[in-house]
Structure formats: structure tokens, C-alpha cells
Enzyme design. Structure first.
Site, PDB file in Angstrom:
ATOM      1  N   SER A  35       0.855  -1.193   0.000  1.00 51.34           N
ATOM      2  CA  SER A  35       0.000   0.000   0.000  1.00 51.34           C
ATOM      3  C   SER A  35       0.884   1.233   0.000  1.00 51.34           C
ATOM      4  O   SER A  35       2.084   1.151   0.315  1.00 51.34           O
ATOM      5  CB  SER A  35      -0.858  -0.030   1.276  1.00 51.34           C
ATOM      6  OG  SER A  35      -1.425   1.230   1.547  1.00 51.34           O
ATOM      7  N   TYR A  43      -2.464  -0.193  10.450  1.00 49.07           N
ATOM      8  CA  TYR A  43      -2.404  -0.598   9.035  1.00 49.07           C
ATOM      9  C   TYR A  43      -1.049  -0.214   8.428  1.00 49.07           C
ATOM     10  O   TYR A  43      -0.429  -1.000   7.701  1.00 49.07           O
ATOM     11  CB  TYR A  43      -3.556   0.092   8.304  1.00 49.07           C
ATOM     12  CG  TYR A  43      -3.765  -0.278   6.858  1.00 49.07           C
ATOM     13  CD1 TYR A  43      -4.480  -1.425   6.501  1.00 49.07           C
ATOM     14  CD2 TYR A  43      -3.291   0.544   5.835  1.00 49.07           C
ATOM     15  CE1 TYR A  43      -4.710  -1.746   5.165  1.00 49.07           C
ATOM     16  CE2 TYR A  43      -3.513   0.237   4.499  1.00 49.07           C
ATOM     17  CZ  TYR A  43      -4.223  -0.910   4.171  1.00 49.07           C
ATOM     18  OH  TYR A  43      -4.450  -1.216   2.844  1.00 49.07           O
TER      19      TYR A  43
HETATM   20  N1  LIG Z   1      -8.740  -0.328  -1.627  1.00 51.75           N
HETATM   21  C1  LIG Z   1      -7.609   0.346  -1.556  1.00 51.75           C
HETATM   22  O1  LIG Z   1      -7.569   1.572  -1.783  1.00 51.75           O
HETATM   23  C2  LIG Z   1      -6.322  -0.350  -1.224  1.00 51.75           C
HETATM   24  C3  LIG Z   1      -5.126   0.382  -1.316  1.00 51.75           C
HETATM   25  C4  LIG Z   1      -3.922  -0.241  -1.005  1.00 51.75           C
HETATM   26  C5  LIG Z   1      -3.903  -1.564  -0.624  1.00 51.75           C
HETATM   27  N2  LIG Z   1      -5.080  -2.253  -0.539  1.00 51.75           N
HETATM   28  C6  LIG Z   1      -4.997  -3.656  -0.124  1.00 51.75           C
HETATM   29  O2  LIG Z   1      -5.602  -4.476  -1.095  1.00 51.75           O
HETATM   30  C7  LIG Z   1      -6.142  -5.637  -0.468  1.00 51.75           C
HETATM   31  C8  LIG Z   1      -7.607  -5.809  -0.873  1.00 51.75           C
HETATM   32  O3  LIG Z   1      -8.329  -4.654  -0.453  1.00 51.75           O
HETATM   33  P1  LIG Z   1      -9.824  -4.350  -0.932  1.00 51.75           P
HETATM   34  O4  LIG Z   1      -9.925  -2.867  -1.009  1.00 51.75           O
HETATM   35  O5  LIG Z   1     -10.184  -5.177  -2.098  1.00 51.75           O
HETATM   36  O6  LIG Z   1     -10.632  -4.823   0.384  1.00 51.75           O
HETATM   37  P2  LIG Z   1     -12.101  -5.466   0.519  1.00 51.75           P
HETATM   38  O7  LIG Z   1     -12.504  -5.230   1.928  1.00 51.75           O
HETATM   39  O8  LIG Z   1     -12.997  -4.983  -0.565  1.00 51.75           O
HETATM   40  O9  LIG Z   1     -11.834  -7.029   0.290  1.00 51.75           O
HETATM   41  C9  LIG Z   1     -11.044  -7.773   1.162  1.00 51.75           C
HETATM   42  C10 LIG Z   1     -11.534  -9.205   1.174  1.00 51.75           C
HETATM   43  O10 LIG Z   1     -10.692  -9.945   2.082  1.00 51.75           O
HETATM   44  C11 LIG Z   1     -11.515 -10.791   2.857  1.00 51.75           C
HETATM   45  N3  LIG Z   1     -10.873 -11.083   4.139  1.00 51.75           N
HETATM   46  C12 LIG Z   1     -10.735 -10.232   5.189  1.00 51.75           C
HETATM   47  N4  LIG Z   1     -10.148 -10.863   6.208  1.00 51.75           N
HETATM   48  C13 LIG Z   1      -9.884 -12.116   5.795  1.00 51.75           C
HETATM   49  C14 LIG Z   1      -9.298 -13.244   6.409  1.00 51.75           C
HETATM   50  N5  LIG Z   1      -8.858 -13.182   7.687  1.00 51.75           N
HETATM   51  N6  LIG Z   1      -9.192 -14.400   5.722  1.00 51.75           N
HETATM   52  C15 LIG Z   1      -9.644 -14.464   4.436  1.00 51.75           C
HETATM   53  N7  LIG Z   1     -10.229 -13.429   3.809  1.00 51.75           N
HETATM   54  C16 LIG Z   1     -10.351 -12.271   4.485  1.00 51.75           C
HETATM   55  C17 LIG Z   1     -12.813 -10.023   3.040  1.00 51.75           C
HETATM   56  O11 LIG Z   1     -13.911 -10.887   3.411  1.00 51.75           O
HETATM   57  C18 LIG Z   1     -12.980  -9.368   1.670  1.00 51.75           C
HETATM   58  O12 LIG Z   1     -13.734 -10.163   0.799  1.00 51.75           O
HETATM   59  C19 LIG Z   1      -5.932  -5.441   1.038  1.00 51.75           C
HETATM   60  O13 LIG Z   1      -4.745  -6.094   1.441  1.00 51.75           O
HETATM   61  C20 LIG Z   1      -5.753  -3.950   1.156  1.00 51.75           C
HETATM   62  O14 LIG Z   1      -5.028  -3.584   2.312  1.00 51.75           O
HETATM   63  C21 LIG Z   1      -6.282  -1.690  -0.818  1.00 51.75           C
END
Ligand SMILES: NC(=O)c1ccc[n+]([C@@H]2O[C@H](COP(=O)([O-])OP(=O)(O)OC[C@H]3O[C@@H](n4cnc5c(N)ncnc54)[C@H](O)[C@@H]3O)[C@@H](O)[C@H]2O)c1
Length: 280
Positions: free
Chosen positions: A171, A184
Site C-alpha cells: 500500500s 495498518y
Molecule cells: N482499496 C484500496 O484503496 C487499497 C489500497 C492499497 C492496498 N489495498 C490492499 O488491497 C487488499 C484488498 O483490499 P480491498 O480494497 O479489495 O478490500 P475489501 O474489503 O474490498 O476485500 C477484502 C476481502 O478480504 C476478505 N478477508 C478479510 N479478512 C480475511 C481473512 N482473515 N481471511 C480471508 N479473507 C479475508 C474479506 O472478506 C474481503 O472479501 C488489502 O490487502 C488492502 O489492504 C487496498
């Protein structure tokens, strides 16, 4: 293909001469994931689901994972309806026992994993001075320890087969922080260094561990921010691209990191952020 001797020392070759050109290869072949199996954690929705679809479109067979069974089922059904080969396992990536059981079962019933995308992640926002230990620990467990646990379970077979691709979802907060996300930022900063540690330990086995570090992407995780007018104004003026990113804009980098095109790239953190990290 060039043999190692083509560029190696001690072969009597004139090292000032240009190396023999590798045969030209089409981009489609270089980036193809045909014959590869990818496990994407937390792929029931959001970035994970979009990356899974992108890997499948490049030829990979998919293994989805999520904590939420209904979400996982819906994602699998949707991708199957699009014609992709998909299986899935519901398990908590932060639980050592669940990871061990699920990966054992996958190895026996589905087969070895060629591409591992450690994507599952959560937020528990709170000011550091009043953050409950539970919120600290949960975010460290799901965003950092899970990548260690799942990779530790998958990598022995990659080592045995002499190849593998590991892609960790870092991130902007692997580099910079903002109020209320100290847990985070600590987790994603740790994941950056875990990525480099993986590269250092496993590069000699022809395993590449790199990270995709998205900027602000519109998903459920960032939902509270997308509906906050003050944050939107801040983000769109702070980001050189002037907008949020969309999950599909991360697919190209992921296919690159999963494919032979990145075979000599290791331990790198690729920021896909509309230029945010480059700007003051
Ligand atoms: N959205 C952003 O702007 C952004 C930016 C940088 C990094 N990220 C990273 O990208 C990744 C995905 O983010 P997103 O925005 O798609 O999030 P999201 O919340 O839309 O999806 C995350 C998914 O992970 C699942 N999950 C959560 N805990 C879990 C566990 N213990 N075991 C198995 N599954 C689990 C959730 O049920 C969900 O379906 C994350 O690691 C997040 O930190 C996101």
C-alpha cells in the site's frame, strides 16, 4: 533461450561484445499464464476478485479464498459463468490451523500453486493513543502475519518444483501514513520488508516475491473515505492523476508480476497510485 554460459564469466567470451540476442517472443506468450494455477486470498470481492478475473483472462486456473462463505460462493459462481476454471476454499488466512488444513487439502485435491497473491486485508481505524490492542492485533494478523502463514504453507512445493510467483498487496501506507491508520501502516510497512525477505531467501529457487502497492482504489475497504467530501477533495487535489483508482487498473501489474515477463525482478514494491507517492 540463452544458456547461463552465454553471459557467464570464465567462458573465454569477449565480455565487451554484445550478448547474443534472445529469440523474439510475442507479448502474448511472455505474459501468458496458461498452465499456471493462482491462489488469491481475500478474493470474494474488491481488488482480490478483480485481480483473480485478470489472472484468469491471462490463462490461469483460479483458487479463490475468503472468510465469508457466501461472498466466496458468489465470486466463484460469477467467474465460472464467465467461463473460467475456478475452485475455492473458505478459511481465515490469519489462523495457522486453518491455513495448514486448507493448503494441505488444496495440494491433495486441486494441485500445486504456481502464483500466490496475498491480498486479504482489513482496516480498524482509530487514533493510536486510544487504539484498542484488539484493533492493533487484528490488523497486524490479517495484513501481515497472514502473508507469512499462507506463504510458509505454499512455498515448500514451489521450492521443490523450482519456480513460483508471490505477490503481496502492499500500500501507499507501506511508505507513508495518515491519522487513524497506525496499525495498518505498521502492517503494510512490515509486509514491504517481508516481501524483500522472501525475495532474498527464495530467489535462488527461481521464486520471485514482489509487491503491488495500490494508491487509493474505490472498494468496500475505502468505502468510508469515498463518501467523505473533505477526504475526496483532499485526495483528488493530492493525487497528480486527480482521481481515485479502480480495481481493474491493478490487473496489468499483477499479470506482469505473475508471468515470465518478471522472472528477473525480485523484492520490488510497485506503486500503482496515480503518481501520489511522487508528489509533495
Ligand atoms: N482499496 C484500496 O484503496 C487499497 C489500497 C492499497 C492496498 N489495498 C490492499 O488491497 C487488499 C484488498 O483490499 P480491498 O480494497 O479489495 O478490500 P475489501 O474489503 O474490498 O476485500 C477484502 C476481502 O478480504 C476478505 N478477508 C478479510 N479478512 C480475511 C481473512 N482473515 N481471511 C480471508 N479473507 C479475508 C474479506 O472478506 C474481503 O472479501 C488489502 O490487502 C488492502 O489492504 C487496498
Amino acid at each position: 533461450m540463452r544458456s547461463p554460459a552465454d553471459g557467464g564469466s570464465g567462458t573465454g567470451r569477449d565480455m565487451t561484445a554484445s550478448p547474443a540476442a534472445a529469440p523474439a517472443e510475442s507479448a502474448a506468450d511472455l505474459f501468458s499464464l496458461r498452465g499456471r494455477r493462482a491462489l488469491i486470498t481475500g478474493s470474494g470481492q474488491g481488488i482480490g476478485l478483480t485481480l483473480a478475473r485478470g489472472l484468469a483472462a491471462a490463462g490461469a486456473e483460479l483458487v479463490l479464498n475468503d472468510l465469508e462463505p457466501e461472498r466466496l460462493e458468489a465470486a466463484m459462481a460469477g467467474l465460472r459463468a464467465e467461463g473460467f476454471t475456478v475452485s475455492g476454499r473458505c478459511f481465515n488466512v490469519a489462523r495457522e490451523d486453518e491455513v495448514a488444513a486448507a493448503t494441505r487439502e488444496l495440494a491433495a485435491q486441486v494441485g500445486p500453486i504456481d502464483i500466490l497473491v496475498n491480498n486479504a486485508g482489513i482496516h480498524r481505524r482509530a487514533p493510536l493513543e486510544s487504539m484498542p490492542l484488539e484493533a492493533w492485533q487484528a490488523v497486524l494478523d490479517v495484513n501481515l502475519t497472514s502473508a507469512f502463514l499462507v506463504t510458509r504453507a505454499i512455498v515448500p512445493e514451489m521450492i521443490r518444483r523450482g519456480r513460483g510467483k508471490i505477490i503481496n498487496l502492499c500500500s501507499l501506507n507501506s511508505e507513508i501514513s495518515r491519522p487513524t491508520i497506525g496499525n495498518y501502516a505498521a502492517a503494510k510497512g512490515g509486509l514491504k520488508m517481508l516481501t524483500r525477505a522472501m525475495a532474498v531467501e527464495w530467489a535462488r529457487h527461481n521464486i520471485q516475491a514482489n509487491a503491488l502497492a495500490p494508491g487509493y482504489i474505490r472498494t468496500a475497504l475505502t468505502g468510508p473515505l469515498t463518501v467523505d467530501p473533505a477526504f475526496n477533495h483532499h485526495l483528488c487535489t493530492r493525487t497528480p492523476a486527480g482521481r481515485w483508482g479502480e480495481p481493474h487498473e491493478l490487473v496489468g501489474t499483477t499479470v506482469f508480476l505473475a508471468s515470465r515477463a518478471s522472472d528477473f525482478m525480485n523484492g520490488q514494491i510497485l506503486f500503482v497510485d496515480g503518481g501520489l507517492l511522487a508528489a509533495l
